[in-house]
Design a protein around this motif. Structure first.
Motif, PDB file in Angstrom:
ATOM      1  N   LYS A  59       0.876  -1.106  -0.033  1.00 26.23           N
ATOM      2  CA  LYS A  59       0.021   0.029   0.035  1.00 26.23           C
ATOM      3  C   LYS A  59       0.910   1.058  -0.093  1.00 26.23           C
ATOM      4  CE  LYS A  59      -3.575   2.365   2.449  1.00 26.23           C
ATOM      5  NZ  LYS A  59      -4.661   2.061   3.670  1.00 26.23           N
ATOM      6  N   GLU A  93       0.943   4.310  -2.665  1.00 28.00           N
ATOM      7  CA  GLU A  93       0.737   5.678  -2.538  1.00 28.00           C
ATOM      8  C   GLU A  93       1.711   6.541  -3.140  1.00 28.00           C
ATOM      9  OE1 GLU A  93      -2.074   6.943  -1.195  1.00 28.00           O
ATOM     10  OE2 GLU A  93      -3.111   5.196  -1.207  1.00 28.00           O
ATOM     11  N   GLY A 125      -0.504   2.307  -8.338  1.00 26.42           N
ATOM     12  CA  GLY A 125      -0.084   3.477  -8.055  1.00 26.42           C
ATOM     13  C   GLY A 125      -0.315   4.339  -9.370  1.00 26.42           C
ATOM     14  N   LYS A 136      -3.969   4.978  -9.932  1.00 21.90           N
ATOM     15  CA  LYS A 136      -4.430   6.133  -8.916  1.00 21.90           C
ATOM     16  C   LYS A 136      -3.736   7.374  -9.316  1.00 21.90           C
ATOM     17  CE  LYS A 136      -4.052   7.069  -3.758  1.00 21.90           C
ATOM     18  NZ  LYS A 136      -5.467   7.071  -3.695  1.00 21.90           N
TER      19      LYS A 136
END
Length: 280
Positions: free
Chosen positions: A7, A11, A96, A99
Motif C-alpha cells: 500500500k 501511494e 499506483g 491511482k
C-alpha cells in the motif's frame, strides 16, 4: 529483514506520477533557459520563451506540462533484504499508476493489445517496469513518463566493432536527422551502446534519467557526449521551427557486449523530460 507494505508503494507511486507530470526537473528547466540565451534564431527564441513559460504555469497551477502524459516507465531497485508485504511489487506499482493518473486527471494513453483492437485500459496501466535486485533493504523507484511523439522517432542500429566511434556517431545522427522536428525539440538524447539489441535500448532509456548537467564519468564517453551534442545542434532543426538549440544534452550509457557486436540505441525525449525519484 525489513518490511514494506504494498500500500505504501502504491501511494508513493501515485504521488510520483502526478509530480513527474506537473514539475519539470530543475536541470531541464535551467537547460531551456540556457538554450534561450544562446539560441541564434529569433523564431527559436520565441519558441523557447513559450516552452519556458509553459513549464512555469504547469508548476504554479499543478497542471500537466504536456498533454501527452506518457506511458509510465518505472525503474526499480529493490534491496535483497527488503520484504514486500500485503501484495506483489508489480501490482502495487500498477495500482499506483492507475491511482495517480486518475486522481491527477492525467491522460490515459495505454492500449492493452497493440495491433488489432487497441482498447484503452482507461488508467494508463500497465507500466513498463524494470526491476533490479541490489544490496540493502531499501526500495528505489524512478518514474519516467515517456511521450510517444519522441518515442516514435527513437531507434536501434546494429553495428559491428569495425564501425568504431565514427560508426556510432553516424548511427546516432541518422536517427536524429530522420526524426527532424517531429520529436518536439529541444530534445534530450539518450544513447545506449553495447549489450544486446534490447539492452542497448534499455541503456538509452536509463541515460535519460541522468541530469543533463552531469557528464559521463569516463572521459572518452564524456567527450563523445559533447561531440554528439555539437553535431546535433549544427543540424539547424532547432526548437521545433529551426535554430541552433536542437538538443539540450546527450547522455550516453554503455554495457558489456559480444565480441562480434556494437549495438547502438537512441531514445529521443522531447523537452518534456519528466521523472520523479524516491527511496522508500
Amino acid at each position: 529483514m525489513r518490511e514494506l507494505s504494498a500500500k505504501a508503494i502504491t501511494e508513493n507511486v501515485a504521488e510520483m506520477c502526478k509530480e513527474a507530470a506537473y514539475y519539470l526537473p530543475n536541470d531541464v528547466y535551467e537547460g531551456l533557459k540556457k538554450g534561450r540565451e544562446t539560441e541564434e534564431s529569433p523564431v527559436g527564441r520565441v519558441v523557447l520563451d513559450q516552452i519556458i513559460r509553459n513549464a512555469e504555469i504547469a508548476r504554479e497551477e499543478d497542471r500537466p506540462y504536456c498533454q501527452d502524459t506518457g506511458m509510465t516507465i518505472v525503474f526499480v531497485e529493490i534491496g535483497q533484504d527488503l520484504h514486500i508485504t500485503d501484495g506483489l511489487l508489480e501490482d502495487a506499482i500498477n495500482e499506483g499508476i492507475a491511482k495517480g493518473y486518475t486522481e491527477g486527471y492525467l491522460r490515459k494513453s495505454v492500449v492493452a493489445e497493440p495491433l488489432f483492437n487497441r482498447k484503452n485500459t482507461q488508467n494508463n496501466t500497465p507500466g513498463v517496469i524494470y526491476t533490479k535486485i541490489v544490496a540493502g533493504d531499501k526500495l528505489s523507484i524512478t518514474i519516467a513518463p515517456k511521450g510517444f511523439g519522441s518515442e516514435n522517432k527513437s531507434g536501434v542500429k546494429m553495428l559491428v566493432p569495425a564501425d568504431g566511434v565514427e560508426g556510432v556517431k553516424k548511427a546516432v545522427m541518422e536517427i536524429i536527422q530522420h526524426a527532424g522536428p517531429n520529436p518536439c525539440p529541444p530534445e534530450v538524447v539518450g544513447v545506449g551502446i553495447g549489450g544486446t539489441m534490447d539492452q542497448a535500448a534499455l541503456l538509452s532509456k536509463k541515460a535519460l534519467t541522468r541530469s543533463i548537467d552531469q557528464r559521463h564519468p569516463m572521459p572518452e564517453y564524456a567527450k563523445l557526449e559533447g561531440e554528439l551534442l555539437e553535431m546535433i545542434n549544427k543540424t539547424g532543426i532547432g526548437p521545433q521551427l529551426g535554430g541552433t538549440t536542437t538538443a539540450l544534452a546527450v547522455n550516453v550509457e554503455w554495457g558489456a557486449t559480444h565480441i562480434a557486436g556494437l549495438p547502438v540505441a537512441v531514445t529521443i525525449c522531447c523537452h518534456a523530460l519528466r521523472h520523479a525519484h524516491r527511496v522508500l
